[in-house]
Design an enzyme around this catalytic site. Structure first.
Site, PDB file in Angstrom:
ATOM      1  N   SER A 122       0.810  -1.223   0.000  1.00 20.11           N
ATOM      2  CA  SER A 122       0.000   0.000   0.000  1.00 20.11           C
ATOM      3  C   SER A 122       0.843   1.272   0.000  1.00 20.11           C
ATOM      4  O   SER A 122       0.334   2.347  -0.302  1.00 20.11           O
ATOM      5  CB  SER A 122      -0.957   0.006   1.200  1.00 20.11           C
ATOM      6  OG  SER A 122      -0.243   0.094   2.417  1.00 20.11           O
ATOM      7  N   LYS A 159       0.608   4.211   7.132  1.00 23.05           N
ATOM      8  CA  LYS A 159      -0.048   5.101   6.166  1.00 23.05           C
ATOM      9  C   LYS A 159       0.386   6.544   6.406  1.00 23.05           C
ATOM     10  O   LYS A 159       0.955   6.880   7.437  1.00 23.05           O
ATOM     11  CB  LYS A 159      -1.582   5.008   6.303  1.00 23.05           C
ATOM     12  CG  LYS A 159      -2.198   3.661   5.975  1.00 23.05           C
ATOM     13  CD  LYS A 159      -2.158   3.344   4.496  1.00 23.05           C
ATOM     14  CE  LYS A 159      -2.892   2.042   4.180  1.00 23.05           C
ATOM     15  NZ  LYS A 159      -2.185   0.857   4.707  1.00 23.05           N
TER      16      LYS A 159
END
Length: 205
Positions: A122, A159
């Site tokens: 990701s 993230k």
């Protein structure tokens, strides 16, 4: 060592960061001002709680008399590598530590406290690949735009952080992944640390 509360962890992180950046511990007044306590006495109570839990030593008679005991115990072992994290368990629980790597924490700014094995792609567009070792500075004091290690309920993720009021967005660096939206009023959310560097998985072979 007994687990720290969220507020105790904030105080500990602040003391450690202040020592790292200035070479000396903060005063009680500086802790109170940084964390929004009403008085230095509130900071003193948190420091006493940390001392009871064995992570710091309070040196009497000195306004900056704080010694970090936890750092002294772990610095000789190298950086702990955290693998898969069990639901509900502290990130640095002993059972999550796969091994220790002899990496100088001061290679990273701010210094690294542990390594986290990356799972998934990701964040590939900024060079964080599946299987890489992410160097993490343990702190809860982060800013919008920084890459963080966060825990949502029982899941740990890496993230880019963005917060507006009670809404947090955790943004991937891969167009195939949608942002994770967190409502702080309804979900358990914790910042586990700040990403400060990455070590390619192939570098260890």
């Amino acid at each position: 060592m007994k687990a720290l509360t969220a507020r105790q962890q904030q105080v500990y992180d602040l003391v450690r960061d202040h020592i790292s950046q200035t070479g000396m511990p903060p005063t009680r007044a500086e802790i109170a001002a940084s964390l929004g306590f009403r008085s230095p006495n509130a900071a003193e109570e948190h420091l006493k709680a940390l001392a009871r839990k064995g992570v710091i030593e309070i040196v009497s008679g000195a306004s900056r008399g704080i010694r970090l005991l936890l750092e002294e115990e772990t610095e000789d072992q190298g950086l702990p590598l955290i693998g898969r994290v069990a639901a509900g368990e502290p990130l640095l629980a002993q059972e999550h530590i796969e091994s220790h790597y002899q990496v100088d924490p001061e290679l990273f700014k701010p210094h690294a406290d542990f390594l986290l094995r990356v799972n998934g792609m990701s964040m590939k567009d900024i060079g964080i690949m599946d299987g890489d070792l992410l160097a993490v500075h343990k702190t809860q004091n982060v800013h919008n735009g920084q890459v963080v290690v966060a825990r949502i309920e029982d899941e740990v993720t890496v993230k880019r952080f963005k917060q507006q009021g009670n809404r947090v967005e955790l943004i991937a660096e891969n167009p195939e992944f949608e942002p994770i939206v967190v409502d702080l009023r309804q979900q358990n959310f914790t910042i586990e640390g700040l990403a400060v560097g990455v070590i390619r998985n192939s570098d260890w072979y």
